[in-house]
Motif scaffolding. Structure first.
Motif, PDB file in Angstrom:
ATOM      1  N   SER A 188      23.485 -24.561  44.079  1.00  0.00           N
ATOM      2  CA  SER A 188      23.568 -25.923  43.554  1.00  0.00           C
ATOM      3  C   SER A 188      24.312 -26.834  44.526  1.00  0.00           C
ATOM      4  N   VAL A 189      23.962 -28.110  44.518  1.00  0.00           N
ATOM      5  CA  VAL A 189      24.688 -29.074  45.355  1.00  0.00           C
ATOM      6  C   VAL A 189      26.077 -29.328  44.792  1.00  0.00           C
ATOM      7  N   HIS A 190      26.324 -28.915  43.546  1.00  0.00           N
ATOM      8  CA  HIS A 190      27.637 -29.092  42.911  1.00  0.00           C
ATOM      9  C   HIS A 190      28.327 -27.751  42.706  1.00  0.00           C
ATOM     10  N   PHE A 191      28.216 -26.863  43.663  1.00  0.00           N
ATOM     11  CA  PHE A 191      28.803 -25.525  43.589  1.00  0.00           C
ATOM     12  C   PHE A 191      30.267 -25.586  43.158  1.00  0.00           C
ATOM     13  N   GLY A 192      30.592 -24.878  42.089  1.00  0.00           N
ATOM     14  CA  GLY A 192      31.963 -24.816  41.591  1.00  0.00           C
ATOM     15  C   GLY A 192      32.259 -25.753  40.444  1.00  0.00           C
ATOM     16  N   GLU A 193      31.342 -26.667  40.145  1.00  0.00           N
ATOM     17  CA  GLU A 193      31.564 -27.600  39.029  1.00  0.00           C
ATOM     18  C   GLU A 193      31.188 -26.929  37.710  1.00  0.00           C
ATOM     19  N   ALA A 194      32.092 -26.994  36.749  1.00  0.00           N
ATOM     20  CA  ALA A 194      31.880 -26.336  35.457  1.00  0.00           C
ATOM     21  C   ALA A 194      31.256 -27.297  34.444  1.00  0.00           C
ATOM     22  N   LYS A 195      30.621 -26.720  33.439  1.00  0.00           N
ATOM     23  CA  LYS A 195      30.006 -27.498  32.370  1.00  0.00           C
ATOM     24  C   LYS A 195      30.261 -26.819  31.024  1.00  0.00           C
ATOM     25  N   ASN A 196      30.192 -27.634  29.960  1.00  0.00           N
ATOM     26  CA  ASN A 196      30.225 -27.123  28.590  1.00  0.00           C
ATOM     27  C   ASN A 196      31.474 -26.307  28.280  1.00  0.00           C
ATOM     28  N   SER A 197      32.631 -26.911  28.505  1.00  0.00           N
ATOM     29  CA  SER A 197      33.869 -26.231  28.120  1.00  0.00           C
ATOM     30  C   SER A 197      33.907 -26.050  26.610  1.00  0.00           C
ATOM     31  N   TRP A 198      34.584 -24.997  26.170  1.00  0.00           N
ATOM     32  CA  TRP A 198      34.726 -24.598  24.763  1.00  0.00           C
ATOM     33  C   TRP A 198      33.458 -23.952  24.203  1.00  0.00           C
ATOM     34  N   LEU A 199      32.299 -24.287  24.725  1.00  0.00           N
ATOM     35  CA  LEU A 199      31.031 -23.823  24.147  1.00  0.00           C
ATOM     36  C   LEU A 199      30.629 -22.480  24.756  1.00  0.00           C
ATOM     37  N   THR A 200      31.364 -21.428  24.410  1.00  0.00           N
ATOM     38  CA  THR A 200      31.096 -20.141  25.049  1.00  0.00           C
ATOM     39  C   THR A 200      31.833 -19.017  24.329  1.00  0.00           C
ATOM     40  N   GLY A 201      31.307 -17.812  24.473  1.00  0.00           N
ATOM     41  CA  GLY A 201      31.988 -16.619  23.967  1.00  0.00           C
ATOM     42  C   GLY A 201      32.841 -15.963  25.033  1.00  0.00           C
ATOM     43  N   THR A 202      33.064 -16.677  26.142  1.00  0.00           N
ATOM     44  CA  THR A 202      33.773 -16.089  27.276  1.00  0.00           C
ATOM     45  C   THR A 202      35.197 -15.680  26.944  1.00  0.00           C
ATOM     46  N   ALA A 203      35.901 -16.498  26.179  1.00  0.00           N
ATOM     47  CA  ALA A 203      37.301 -16.190  25.876  1.00  0.00           C
ATOM     48  C   ALA A 203      37.431 -14.848  25.166  1.00  0.00           C
ATOM     49  N   ALA A 204      36.547 -14.608  24.186  1.00  0.00           N
ATOM     50  CA  ALA A 204      36.595 -13.349  23.446  1.00  0.00           C
ATOM     51  C   ALA A 204      36.282 -12.164  24.353  1.00  0.00           C
ATOM     52  N   TRP A 205      35.229 -12.302  25.155  1.00  0.00           N
ATOM     53  CA  TRP A 205      34.866 -11.203  26.052  1.00  0.00           C
ATOM     54  C   TRP A 205      35.946 -10.967  27.108  1.00  0.00           C
ATOM     55  N   SER A 206      36.548 -12.031  27.610  1.00  0.00           N
ATOM     56  CA  SER A 206      37.586 -11.891  28.632  1.00  0.00           C
ATOM     57  C   SER A 206      38.833 -11.219  28.063  1.00  0.00           C
ATOM     58  N   PHE A 207      39.186 -11.576  26.820  1.00  0.00           N
ATOM     59  CA  PHE A 207      40.335 -10.918  26.182  1.00  0.00           C
ATOM     60  C   PHE A 207      40.045  -9.436  25.953  1.00  0.00           C
ATOM     61  N   TYR A 208      38.838  -9.138  25.517  1.00  0.00           N
ATOM     62  CA  TYR A 208      38.408  -7.745  25.331  1.00  0.00           C
ATOM     63  C   TYR A 208      38.509  -6.988  26.656  1.00  0.00           C
ATOM     64  N   ASP A 209      38.064  -7.616  27.733  1.00  0.00           N
ATOM     65  CA  ASP A 209      38.094  -7.024  29.065  1.00  0.00           C
ATOM     66  C   ASP A 209      39.525  -6.759  29.528  1.00  0.00           C
ATOM     67  N   ILE A 210      40.356  -7.790  29.524  1.00  0.00           N
ATOM     68  CA  ILE A 210      41.698  -7.642  30.090  1.00  0.00           C
ATOM     69  C   ILE A 210      42.591  -6.751  29.239  1.00  0.00           C
ATOM     70  N   SER A 211      42.461  -6.829  27.911  1.00  0.00           N
ATOM     71  CA  SER A 211      43.361  -6.066  27.046  1.00  0.00           C
ATOM     72  C   SER A 211      42.940  -4.613  26.885  1.00  0.00           C
ATOM     73  N   GLN A 212      41.628  -4.367  26.698  1.00  0.00           N
ATOM     74  CA  GLN A 212      41.194  -3.014  26.370  1.00  0.00           C
ATOM     75  C   GLN A 212      40.680  -2.215  27.567  1.00  0.00           C
ATOM     76  N   TYR A 213      40.282  -2.888  28.631  1.00  0.00           N
ATOM     77  CA  TYR A 213      39.711  -2.154  29.762  1.00  0.00           C
ATOM     78  C   TYR A 213      40.548  -2.242  31.036  1.00  0.00           C
ATOM     79  N   ILE A 214      41.068  -3.398  31.374  1.00  0.00           N
ATOM     80  CA  ILE A 214      41.913  -3.492  32.570  1.00  0.00           C
ATOM     81  C   ILE A 214      43.315  -2.978  32.237  1.00  0.00           C
ATOM     82  N   LEU A 215      43.993  -3.600  31.283  1.00  0.00           N
ATOM     83  CA  LEU A 215      45.285  -3.047  30.841  1.00  0.00           C
ATOM     84  C   LEU A 215      45.078  -1.744  30.085  1.00  0.00           C
TER      85      LEU A 215
END
Length: 293
Positions: A188-215
């Protein structure tokens, strides 16, 4: 394959043995099917379209590799024993990774594909067409922990974690304290620009990742498992966890500088066998000391 074994275990504990056996048979059937029809040589296929043509194959001119099957097959342990999972994740690292995260597919589609529809309608590097979808980056991180790759797992985790993005806020352009649905990819010509904050399941998956698999503090049927998969540079950490009516203060010593592997576990001063903490349900605090090595 990822979730089926836990479902089968629940069935057995409820006395539903026939349901457990049926689930286990389906898990095995799916695993064999993926290994037979879903392996492309260096990664797992994304799909077959309605005409039986491959999607996400090296045989394709564009959209050769997709993130989802690499993450979920790795999470499920498919290809772990024979090296397929490791090869798939290496392909992700080589072909799909960027300084802002892992793209959904590579290379991006440059023309509309009737058999694929919407994904090929976006500009290259944007949304589902080669964008960095934050939602499925944790799947790759978790898959890396399944293979014991703590350094790589944390590297993937931190690239989309808001705590590490404040310095690139001028590029990212969304709130620096929240996950975004997607980040424009390298095509993309806008490499690194984010869109649609809050509208995602990322927070839940990231917490699952860091708490149960990395830690690695993961609830199991008969106790609390401690099985970290961390960067070798992380020499120690402490986690406080409320679990089934008791408080656990878990102190992890990684003086050995390894990425995974538990050498010893002591609970309230007494060494236990294995790495599953017992269930106390006494509303008291219990001190756990874990040594990696």
């Amino acid at each position: 394959v990822f979730i089926g074994p836990a479902y089968a275990e629940i069935c057995r504990r409820k006395g539903r043995n026939s349901d457990a056996e049926k689930a286990e048979a389906e898990v095995q059937r799916m695993k064999e099917t993926v290994e037979k029809y879903g392996w492309d040589g260096d990664w797992f296929l994304r799909a077959y379209d309605a005409h039986g043509e491959k999607v996400g194959s090296n045989e394709c001119d564009e959209g050769k590799i997709f993130i989802e099957p690499q993450g979920f097959c790795g999470m499920a342990g498919i290809g772990k024993e024979d090296g397929k999972a490791a090869r798939a994740l290496e392909s992700v690292h080589k072909l799909m990774d960027s300084k802002y995260g892992i793209v959904l597919n590579w290379p991006s589609y440059t023309s509309y594909r009737l058999n694929l529809g919407e994904i090929s309608s976006y500009p290259p590097g944007y949304k589902e067409n080669g964008g960095i979808f934050c939602h499925n980056n944790p799947w790759i991180s978790i898959a890396e922990t399944v293979l014991g790759h703590g350094d790589r797992a944390f590297e993937v985790y931190r690239k989309t974690c808001p705590a590490y993005l404040e310095e690139v806020s001028d590029i990212h352009r969304t709130e620096p304290y929240v996950y975004s649905q997607m980040i424009a990819g390298p095509d993309s010509v806008h490499f690194g620009e984010a869109k649609n904050s809050w509208l995602t399941g990322t927070a839940a998956w990231s917490f699952y990742d860091i708490s149960q698999y990395i830690l690695g503090i993961r609830p199991q049927f008969d106790g609390l498992e401690v099985n970290p998969c961390i960067p070798s540079a992380m020499k120690n950490f402490t986690v406080e966890r409320r679990f089934r009516g008791a408080d656990y203060v878990i102190e992890v010593d990684n003086s050995a500088g390894v990425q995974c592997g538990v050498k010893s576990v002591a609970v309230d001063g007494k060494t236990i066998k294995g790495n599953i903490l017992p269930v106390f349900s006494d509303n008291n605090k219990h001190i756990v000391k874990v040594v990696m090595g």
